[in-house]
Design a protein around this motif. Structure first.
Motif, PDB file in Angstrom:
ATOM      1  N   ASP A  11       0.828  -1.202   0.000  1.00  0.00           N
ATOM      2  CA  ASP A  11       0.000   0.000   0.000  1.00  0.00           C
ATOM      3  C   ASP A  11       0.866   1.256   0.000  1.00  0.00           C
ATOM      4  O   ASP A  11       0.573   2.231  -0.701  1.00  0.00           O
ATOM      5  CB  ASP A  11      -0.920   0.013   1.229  1.00  0.00           C
ATOM      6  CG  ASP A  11      -2.051  -0.986   1.107  1.00  0.00           C
ATOM      7  OD1 ASP A  11      -2.310  -1.428  -0.023  1.00  0.00           O
ATOM      8  OD2 ASP A  11      -2.658  -1.320   2.136  1.00  0.00           O
ATOM      9  N   LYS A  84     -12.802  -6.927 -10.202  1.00  0.00           N
ATOM     10  CA  LYS A  84     -11.372  -6.750 -10.454  1.00  0.00           C
ATOM     11  C   LYS A  84     -11.052  -6.661 -11.945  1.00  0.00           C
ATOM     12  O   LYS A  84     -10.419  -5.697 -12.393  1.00  0.00           O
ATOM     13  CB  LYS A  84     -10.589  -7.877  -9.797  1.00  0.00           C
ATOM     14  CG  LYS A  84     -10.672  -7.837  -8.270  1.00  0.00           C
ATOM     15  CD  LYS A  84     -10.177  -9.105  -7.615  1.00  0.00           C
ATOM     16  CE  LYS A  84      -8.707  -9.305  -7.790  1.00  0.00           C
ATOM     17  NZ  LYS A  84      -8.212 -10.520  -7.091  1.00  0.00           N
ATOM     18  N   LEU A  88     -11.683  -2.792 -11.999  1.00  0.00           N
ATOM     19  CA  LEU A  88     -10.406  -2.292 -11.483  1.00  0.00           C
ATOM     20  C   LEU A  88      -9.261  -2.405 -12.490  1.00  0.00           C
ATOM     21  O   LEU A  88      -8.420  -1.509 -12.567  1.00  0.00           O
ATOM     22  CB  LEU A  88     -10.049  -3.033 -10.199  1.00  0.00           C
ATOM     23  CG  LEU A  88     -10.894  -2.648  -8.986  1.00  0.00           C
ATOM     24  CD1 LEU A  88     -10.640  -3.599  -7.831  1.00  0.00           C
ATOM     25  CD2 LEU A  88     -10.602  -1.219  -8.546  1.00  0.00           C
ATOM     26  N   THR A 109      -1.168  -5.952  -8.193  1.00  0.00           N
ATOM     27  CA  THR A 109      -2.259  -5.395  -7.394  1.00  0.00           C
ATOM     28  C   THR A 109      -3.496  -6.271  -7.429  1.00  0.00           C
ATOM     29  O   THR A 109      -4.210  -6.389  -6.429  1.00  0.00           O
ATOM     30  CB  THR A 109      -2.653  -3.988  -7.881  1.00  0.00           C
ATOM     31  OG1 THR A 109      -2.980  -4.036  -9.268  1.00  0.00           O
ATOM     32  CG2 THR A 109      -1.549  -3.004  -7.641  1.00  0.00           C
ATOM     33  N   TYR A 118      -8.924  -2.786  -2.349  1.00  0.00           N
ATOM     34  CA  TYR A 118      -9.146  -1.903  -3.489  1.00  0.00           C
ATOM     35  C   TYR A 118     -10.460  -1.130  -3.386  1.00  0.00           C
ATOM     36  O   TYR A 118     -10.847  -0.443  -4.326  1.00  0.00           O
ATOM     37  CB  TYR A 118      -9.156  -2.711  -4.794  1.00  0.00           C
ATOM     38  CG  TYR A 118      -8.109  -3.782  -4.837  1.00  0.00           C
ATOM     39  CD1 TYR A 118      -6.750  -3.462  -4.723  1.00  0.00           C
ATOM     40  CD2 TYR A 118      -8.461  -5.117  -4.970  1.00  0.00           C
ATOM     41  CE1 TYR A 118      -5.780  -4.448  -4.744  1.00  0.00           C
ATOM     42  CE2 TYR A 118      -7.492  -6.104  -5.003  1.00  0.00           C
ATOM     43  CZ  TYR A 118      -6.154  -5.766  -4.881  1.00  0.00           C
ATOM     44  OH  TYR A 118      -5.210  -6.747  -4.893  1.00  0.00           O
TER      45      TYR A 118
END
Length: 207
Positions: A11, A84, A88, A109, A118
């Motif tokens: 992070d 995802k 994302l 990620t 996320y």
């Protein structure tokens, strides 16, 4: 999965990278990306959502044959693909303009199971596109937000896979409803905001 020092280190790395890429205008960069590049990504990757559709269909077949635990596993896979790969990945890819670097970051990620880390980015993009706070989005017959429901059934999926637990027909059906809601209330809103729709077999098309 618990949040450990490795997660914290990643992070910190992503935050630092983001600040270096967009030192003064990170929010502006995200907004501009959603407006100018998201639709282009989808039109170049029309089948990006197809694996999620296939997973839901496979889950329904397993339900019909009373394989409820296996069905839940496929429904949770569909949820992760929708959040995802369908949402994302286009965002992360588009924010990083170096293609080689983008592939590395996307893999690192989004390569892990789960999506809780996320949620902040997903919520930011969802609000920019729909004007709706993602944590407030819920199914009509549920007191929990969709994201909280996703997290709960994801934990159940992990217990099925790693601890040999089983689930009931009701739990499997609930997971199916959540997967469908993720598409209807989250993914479809994002696609609609950039004037796209979903055609046969999950193919993305211009509206």
């Amino acid at each position: 999965m618990s949040y450990d020092q490795s997660d914290a280190d990643w992070d910190e790395f992503y935050d630092r990278m983001s600040e270096e890429l967009y030192p003064d205008h990170r929010d502006q960069a995200i907004t501009e990306f959603t407006e100018e590049r998201l639709k282009s990504y989808y039109l170049k990757n029309l089948s990006v959502m197809r694996p999620a559709v296939d997973a839901i269909q496979e889950g329904r077949k397993l339900q019909a044959n009373d394989h409820h635990s296996a069905a839940l596993v496929f429904f949770v896979s569909a949820i992760e693909i929708l959040l995802k790969a369908t949402l994302l990945k286009p965002i992360v890819s588009g924010l990083i303009h170096n293609e080689a670097l983008s592939e590395i970051i996307v893999k690192d990620t989004l390569g892990q199971t789960g999506f809780s880390r996320y949620e902040a980015l997903l919520a930011k993009i969802f609000y920019e596109l729909s004007g709706v706070d993602l944590p407030t989005v819920s199914r009509e017959d549920s007191s929990l937000s969709i994201l909280k429901e996703c997290t709960a059934i994801q934990k159940k999926r992990n217990k099925i896979i790693h601890q040999g637990e089983s689930c009931t027909a009701e739990e499997a059906e609930s997971s199916r409803c959540v997967a469908v809601a993720v598409y209807e209330l989250i993914v479809r809103r994002v696609l609609s905001s950039v004037h796209l729709t979903v055609g046969e077999h999950g193919s993305i098309e211009s509206a």
